[in-house]
Design a protein around this motif. Sequence first.
Motif, PDB file in Angstrom:
ATOM      1  N   VAL A  87       0.830  -1.199   0.000  1.00  0.00           N
ATOM      2  CA  VAL A  87       0.000   0.000   0.000  1.00  0.00           C
ATOM      3  C   VAL A  87       0.866   1.251   0.000  1.00  0.00           C
ATOM      4  CG1 VAL A  87      -1.725   1.310   1.289  1.00  0.00           C
ATOM      5  CG2 VAL A  87      -1.917  -1.180   1.149  1.00  0.00           C
ATOM      6  N   ALA A 131      -6.665  -4.629  -2.354  1.00  0.00           N
ATOM      7  CA  ALA A 131      -7.005  -3.869  -1.153  1.00  0.00           C
ATOM      8  C   ALA A 131      -8.520  -3.825  -0.967  1.00  0.00           C
ATOM      9  CB  ALA A 131      -6.446  -2.450  -1.249  1.00  0.00           C
ATOM     10  N   TRP A 176     -16.116  -6.813  -3.618  1.00  0.00           N
ATOM     11  CA  TRP A 176     -14.930  -6.652  -2.773  1.00  0.00           C
ATOM     12  C   TRP A 176     -14.570  -7.932  -2.030  1.00  0.00           C
ATOM     13  CZ3 TRP A 176     -12.202  -2.360  -3.495  1.00  0.00           C
ATOM     14  CH2 TRP A 176     -12.845  -1.251  -4.050  1.00  0.00           C
ATOM     15  N   GLY A 187      -5.406   0.292  -6.437  1.00  0.00           N
ATOM     16  CA  GLY A 187      -5.706  -0.255  -5.122  1.00  0.00           C
ATOM     17  C   GLY A 187      -6.529  -1.530  -5.219  1.00  0.00           C
ATOM     18  N   HIS A 188      -7.524  -1.503  -6.097  1.00  0.00           N
ATOM     19  CA  HIS A 188      -8.343  -2.702  -6.306  1.00  0.00           C
ATOM     20  C   HIS A 188      -7.511  -3.817  -6.924  1.00  0.00           C
ATOM     21  CE1 HIS A 188     -11.553  -5.226  -8.103  1.00  0.00           C
ATOM     22  NE2 HIS A 188     -12.272  -4.811  -7.070  1.00  0.00           N
ATOM     23  N   TYR A 207     -12.201  -2.067   0.313  1.00  0.00           N
ATOM     24  CA  TYR A 207     -12.773  -0.798  -0.123  1.00  0.00           C
ATOM     25  C   TYR A 207     -12.207   0.387   0.642  1.00  0.00           C
ATOM     26  CZ  TYR A 207     -15.892   3.147  -0.598  1.00  0.00           C
ATOM     27  OH  TYR A 207     -16.369   4.418  -0.802  1.00  0.00           O
ATOM     28  N   THR A 254      -8.627   1.070  -0.416  1.00  0.00           N
ATOM     29  CA  THR A 254      -8.596   1.537  -1.799  1.00  0.00           C
ATOM     30  C   THR A 254      -9.078   2.978  -1.904  1.00  0.00           C
ATOM     31  OG1 THR A 254      -8.958  -0.701  -2.647  1.00  0.00           O
ATOM     32  CG2 THR A 254      -9.496   1.116  -4.122  1.00  0.00           C
ATOM     33  N   PHE A 308      -7.577   4.406  -7.521  1.00  0.00           N
ATOM     34  CA  PHE A 308      -8.614   3.464  -7.113  1.00  0.00           C
ATOM     35  C   PHE A 308      -8.430   2.128  -7.823  1.00  0.00           C
ATOM     36  CE2 PHE A 308     -12.772   1.983  -5.877  1.00  0.00           C
ATOM     37  CZ  PHE A 308     -13.094   2.737  -4.759  1.00  0.00           C
ATOM     38  N   HIS A 338     -10.885  -9.201  -1.102  1.00  0.00           N
ATOM     39  CA  HIS A 338      -9.964  -8.058  -1.118  1.00  0.00           C
ATOM     40  C   HIS A 338      -9.604  -7.698   0.321  1.00  0.00           C
ATOM     41  CE1 HIS A 338     -10.073  -6.656  -5.413  1.00  0.00           C
ATOM     42  NE2 HIS A 338     -10.996  -7.600  -5.399  1.00  0.00           N
TER      43      HIS A 338
END
Length: 381
Positions: free
Chosen positions: A76, A288, A353, A283-284, A290, A293, A280, A356
């Motif tokens: 991240v 990751a 999600w 991140g997805h 929600y 992200t 975004f 994730h």
Amino acid sequence: MSETESGSLDFLDKYLTVWIFGAMAIGVGLGYIAPGITQPIQDLRLVPIGLVLMMYPPLAKVNYGQLPRVFAQWRVLGLSLLQNWLIGPTLMVVLALVFFGGIVPGLPARPEFFLGLVFIGMARCIAMVLVWNDLAEGSSEYAAGLVAFNSVFQILTYGVYITVFALFLPDALGLEELTAGIAAFNVSPAQVFEAIAIFLGIPFAAGILSRYVGTRTRGVEWYEEKFVPRIDPLTLVALLFTVIVMFAMQGERIVGQPTDVLLIAVPLTIYFVVQFFLGFGMGHWIGADYSTTTAIGFTAASNNFELAIAVAVAVFGVGSGVAFTTVIGPLIEVPVLLSLVYVALWFQRNVDWRGHTTGQLDSTTPAGATGSDGEPITEKD
């Protein structure tokens, strides 16, 4: 907002978009009718006060005990580093060159607008991102951690970045007219640190102190269920106040130079939207959840306009075109990022999600969430 809470949202929350645009209109009207209001706003430091008040509730919500786990999430943090310190600055410079570099037929060189965009693009987020992330139900811990992470880089690199991108790069491309008469910017780490200390340090310290005192004197349950809901409306009230005074400071110029405002707004809008969707999406892509992200996306899309304005005014003067461009930045960011809040909430409801869990913290794990094997979801690095 979550579906379980949407029916009980108060009047301010339900019509936030209306209030934002209303505040913009009031601000422009005040600035146009009474242009002398600008000086009292500056003297009383109403914009900094509004920003600090606006940022306090989101930082008071942060569970600071989770920050070590945030900083341990190398994927991240690495993604945020890539977005904020490579992709974002490069994208802004490209947009500045296309729109104001004089390289596209029909778009003449506008050095002051070019430099203003570069000053904005090199100043990474520390302030309003906390509000957008909070409204979109992103992770408060990740937003705070990424903001602190980027602030350290900003202190060390801001002067270097604007020198490279706004001074050396145009000369290397044969666009010397963009930097004519400029020998150096002379932006010191101390100047950057001062801006960060005011706009981030004060609300950060207040948030940490509130949580520490509140949870130890009254307990975590009281703090989370009583205190936080009480201070929560302060974010939106302070946001509306800040929008009014920011637009009031430029009301006369916005009305008098609407073409320039629109011209600056186009590359800024492109920048905010591209950065958000790219952040975004990335991140997805790394898996990751929600909330994480969302923090990544808004951190990538936001900028430290307070720093950009301060540096532009210090280097070129308050009446310069460069300073004007940096001031237009937050005026465009507010409606665009507010729109992206609703986009993020749509993604929350309509994107799958499941599975994730990259970077997931205890505070962001949905109660009772289970994996495909029926076992509770745990953090997966």
